[in-house]
Design an enzyme around this catalytic site. Structure first.
Site, short mmCIF file in Angstrom:
data_model
loop_
_atom_site.label_atom_id
_atom_site.label_comp_id
_atom_site.label_asym_id
_atom_site.label_seq_id
_atom_site.Cartn_x
_atom_site.Cartn_y
_atom_site.Cartn_z
N CYS A 2 0.85 -1.19 0.00
CA CYS A 2 0.00 0.00 0.00
C CYS A 2 0.89 1.24 0.00
CB CYS A 2 -0.93 0.10 1.21
SG CYS A 2 -2.00 -1.33 1.38
N ARG A 27 3.14 0.16 -5.44
CA ARG A 27 2.97 -0.45 -4.12
C ARG A 27 1.66 -1.23 -4.00
NH1 ARG A 27 6.77 2.24 -0.85
NH2 ARG A 27 5.90 1.40 1.06
N TRP A 77 -2.84 -2.63 -1.59
CA TRP A 77 -2.56 -4.03 -1.90
C TRP A 77 -3.19 -4.79 -0.75
CZ3 TRP A 77 -0.06 -8.22 0.37
CH2 TRP A 77 0.17 -9.31 -0.47
N ASN A 103 -0.63 2.19 5.81
CA ASN A 103 0.18 1.18 5.14
C ASN A 103 0.79 0.31 6.23
OD1 ASN A 103 2.04 -0.26 3.54
ND2 ASN A 103 3.60 1.33 3.80
N GLY A 104 0.61 -1.02 6.11
CA GLY A 104 1.17 -1.92 7.12
C GLY A 104 0.13 -2.92 7.57
N GLU A 487 14.74 -18.09 -12.03
CA GLU A 487 14.33 -16.73 -12.37
C GLU A 487 13.50 -16.72 -13.66
OE1 GLU A 487 14.04 -14.07 -10.90
OE2 GLU A 487 13.99 -12.49 -12.40
N LYS A 491 9.72 -15.30 -13.74
CA LYS A 491 9.27 -14.26 -14.66
C LYS A 491 8.02 -14.73 -15.39
CE LYS A 491 10.76 -11.43 -13.56
NZ LYS A 491 11.68 -11.32 -12.51
N GLU A 494 4.86 -15.04 -13.02
CA GLU A 494 4.29 -13.82 -12.43
C GLU A 494 3.57 -12.95 -13.45
OE1 GLU A 494 8.40 -11.25 -11.73
OE2 GLU A 494 6.75 -10.99 -10.35
N HIS A 510 14.32 -37.46 -10.19
CA HIS A 510 13.92 -37.81 -8.82
C HIS A 510 12.47 -37.44 -8.54
CE1 HIS A 510 18.00 -38.95 -7.93
NE2 HIS A 510 18.42 -37.82 -8.49
N LYS A 609 5.05 -4.06 -6.44
CA LYS A 609 6.50 -3.94 -6.66
C LYS A 609 7.26 -3.94 -5.33
CE LYS A 609 9.99 -2.87 -9.47
NZ LYS A 609 10.40 -4.07 -10.20
O1 M6R Z 1 12.45 -5.16 -3.74
P1 M6R Z 1 12.93 -6.56 -3.54
O2 M6R Z 1 14.02 -6.93 -4.48
O3 M6R Z 1 13.30 -6.84 -2.12
O4 M6R Z 1 11.68 -7.46 -3.90
C1 M6R Z 1 11.73 -8.85 -3.75
C2 M6R Z 1 10.61 -9.50 -4.52
O5 M6R Z 1 9.37 -9.08 -4.04
C3 M6R Z 1 10.70 -9.22 -6.00
O6 M6R Z 1 11.94 -9.59 -6.52
C4 M6R Z 1 9.59 -9.95 -6.78
O7 M6R Z 1 9.82 -11.31 -6.71
C5 M6R Z 1 9.53 -9.43 -8.21
N1 M6R Z 1 8.17 -9.19 -8.58
C6 M6R Z 1 10.12 -10.35 -9.20
O8 M6R Z 1 9.96 -9.94 -10.50
#
Ligand code: M6R
Length: 614
Positions: A2, A27, A77, A103-104, A487, A491, A494, A510, A609
């Site tokens: 948020c 956010r 959020w 926020n929190g 990774e 990607k 997500e 396995h 983000k």
């Molecule tokens: O800001 P940060 O790098 O600490 O964030 C960590 C994750 O939330 C962030 O990398 C998330 O997995 C991304 N959406 C990946 O694309």
């Protein structure tokens, strides 16, 4: 998560709040809302979904809201309660006198709610935040002082919060406070701005104060007073934010993600320009404030991070262990913080975070700092909460990353790890000189190789079209590229919502191999070097189970065209450095698949983000 904003001054609060919320959309984007001070009352406007929906509502009420010069705003959020209008902030007490944005997470909200309900409060939402609105109203009804009401309420709430509070009886006052969540005050001429993050205020002022935990600021149009929860006055000195307002533009790209993928060669160039001058000169990494003898004698490193940053950390482990002979543990911050860790003053703890605000990583860092460890932070936000905890700070300088899916910041984190590992190897003398020189010289031509991959992006676009309609996707790799497989899968899942998983190639047999049939794409990351033949064998095993085979390779071997249905080729590079190239086609593949499926690439569902809740 948020984002919150507040404004008190002589301009249109609605315009400034909406402008600020736009900058904080990273956010969260589940819902949004503003509270605006009108004569003798507070008007609330809320909307479900993207900020544009709130914008439309405010536009329809333009005449009514344009005169308001005090207000608070929120972008959500969802944590407690579905992303509906009723759960959207601002929240008010029953009489509508108090309005707050938060926020929190209020951890003791259930107990507080029961208590407040017993005292006659009627709750309308499922949020934890609404309890705070009622609590402040109760305190206010006794003391008739908004600052005091916020102070008393803050002593009763547990958890993390940044709060902006207004009261209908105080048209010249806003009270804000925070604990374990970011909040800063921008200072203008006859006006103050409150926000979760700098981009929301930088267009208006560079003069600011970062509020510290448990401080309460009272803002009127011409004054700011700060106290702590024990009612002590706090002396503060504003700082000048080292930021320039940036107009966030897609520069002709369809999405920020695509633009950010294309920025990677220049991000790498910028980083290298300051740190790697020639193959004969030492890596310039003065940010690491450990003296040479401490660096030389380090025998344990812990790296903590989440998500994409965790994958960068895994590559970091591989290369630090390979180049420097130091044992490195990597752990997801959310696991690290709830167990007994063997961390002490002899451990170097590295926190990695694009945002520098991720709650789990921040908590982990604070815990290890309390145990006396040297804290090295690798972040894209040198002004963040994590950076403020750092003993050493590597600012990765990727520039603002707007897309929720991290791309260029991952590249910058990886490169920072390479430079750190090489620097430590130089100090320790742990790497063969000719390998050290090879690695440096290959790093120096990395931008051109990245550009070559981007020039051939149509191949990847074609691959995306072929595989876009799959339900599942498997990525396999070994060694230094196992994190690349993770990774690549992250990607893809997500932004396209395809169920993608990365495996160490040797683990397939396995268990995961049971899932393979003619509908399952398996992408093998086949980089020339020590494990090339092994992954080739694992690919054969997958082919034998009729999987749809894709290779991502820097080999020119034509035989691969027989084993694989689709081959993505990238330039040659020394094996240790190959994660720096191999990730780019995977970012593009995820992007083109998501785009082909019509997904919201830059703001995928359920994500934000900056993850500022544990
Ligand atoms: O800001 P940060 O790098 O600490 O964030 C960590 C994750 O939330 C962030 O990398 C998330 O997995 C991304 N959406 C990946 O694309």
């Amino acid at each position: 998560m948020c984002g919150i904003v507040g404004y008190i001054g002589d301009k249109s609060a609605a315009d400034i709040l909406m402008d600020g919320l736009k900058q904080l959309e990273y956010r969260g984007y589940d819902s949004s809302g503003v509270a605006l001070m009108e004569t003798d009352k507070i008007d609330i406007y809320k909307a479900e979904g993207k900020l544009q929906n709130l914008n439309d509502i405010l536009f329809m009420n333009r005449d009514k809201i344009v005169g308001s010069t005090l207000g608070i705003g929120h972008i959500r959020w969802a944590t407690h309660g579905a992303p509906t209008v009723v759960n959207a902030h601002p929240h008010t007490c029953n009489c509508g006198g108090v309005a707050i944005v938060h926020n929190g997470i209020i951890e003791n909200f259930k107990e507080l709610r029961e208590k407040l309900e017993a005292q006659g409060c009627t709750f309308r939402s499922q949020t934890d935040t609404e309890t705070v609105a009622h609590l402040i109203a109760k305190k206010y009804s006794l003391c008739k002082d908004l600052t005091e009401a916020v102070r008393l309420a803050s002593k009763e709430i547990d958890g993390a919060f940044a709060l902006c509070v207004m009261h209908k009886d105080h048209p010249n006052k806003m009270v804000i406070t925070k604990r374990n969540a970011p909040l800063l005050v921008g200072i203008g001429e006859g006006e103050f701005f409150a926000a979760s993050d700098v981009p929301a205020i930088i267009k208006y002022t560079k003069k600011a104060v970062y509020l510290k935990d448990n401080q309460i600021a009272t803002l009127t149009r011409d004054d700011m007073q700060i106290i702590d929860t024990d009612n002590n006055s706090i002396f503060f000195t504003p700082e000048i934010l080292p930021w320039e307002p940036v107009a966030l533009s897609k520069m002709g790209y369809k999405h920020f993600m695509l633009k950010e993928i294309h920025e990677q060669p220049s991000v790498v160039r910028n980083i290298l320009a300051g740190k790697l001058h020639s193959i004969d000169s030492e890596i310039a990494l003065d940010e690491v404030k450990l003296d040479k003898s401490t660096l030389k004698n380090l025998n344990r490193i812990q790296i903590i991070a989440c998500g994409t940053s965790l994958h960068a950390a895994m590559v970091g482990k591989y290369i630090i262990e390979s180049f420097c002979d130091i044992a490195v543990d990597v752990e997801a911050s959310s696991e690290y913080i709830y167990r007994k860790t063997v961390t002490n003053e002899n451990t170097l703890v590295i926190g990695v975070s694009q945002s520098g605000e991720t709650a789990d990583t921040l908590t982990a860092i604070k815990q290890s700092k309390a145990k006396g460890s040297h804290i090295l932070i690798i972040t894209n936000r040198p002004d963040s909460a994590m950076a403020r905890e750092a003993d050493s700070l590597i600012s990765v300088n990727a520039g603002i990353e707007v897309s929720v899916a991290a791309t260029k910041s991952y590249m910058a984190q990886l490169l920072s790890f390479y430079l750190l590992a090489l620097k430590m190897a130089e100090v320790k003398g742990s790497l063969d000189d000719s390998l050290l020189k090879t690695l440096k010289s290959e790093l120096m031509v990395l931008p051109q190789k990245l550009e070559q991959i981007l020039v051939h992006k149509e191949d990847i676009q074609q691959c995306a079209k072929i595989y876009a309609n799959t339900k599942d996707f498997i990525f396999i790799a070994r060694g230094v590229n196992y994190p690349t497989a993770l990774e690549g899968a992250l990607k893809l899942k997500e932004i396209s919502y395809i169920n993608a998983t990365g495996y160490p190639a040797g683990e397939l047999k396995h268990g995961p191999i049971a899932m393979l049939d003619e509908s399952m794409p398996v992408l093998s990351i086949l980089m020339k070097g020590t494990v090339y033949d092994k992954i080739l064998s694992n690919s054969e095993e997958s082919k034998a189970r009729n999987a749809r085979m894709i290779a991502l390779t820097n080999s020119t071997d034509d035989k691969l065209n027989t084993l694989f249905d689709f081959v993505i080729r990238i330039p040659e590079i020394q094996e240790y450095l190959s994660p720096l190239l191999a990730i780019v086609p995977l970012q593009l593949l995820a992007y083109y698949i998501a785009e082909f499926l019509g997904k919201d690439v830059d703001q995928p569902r359920n994500l934000a983000k900056s993850v500022t809740v544990e």
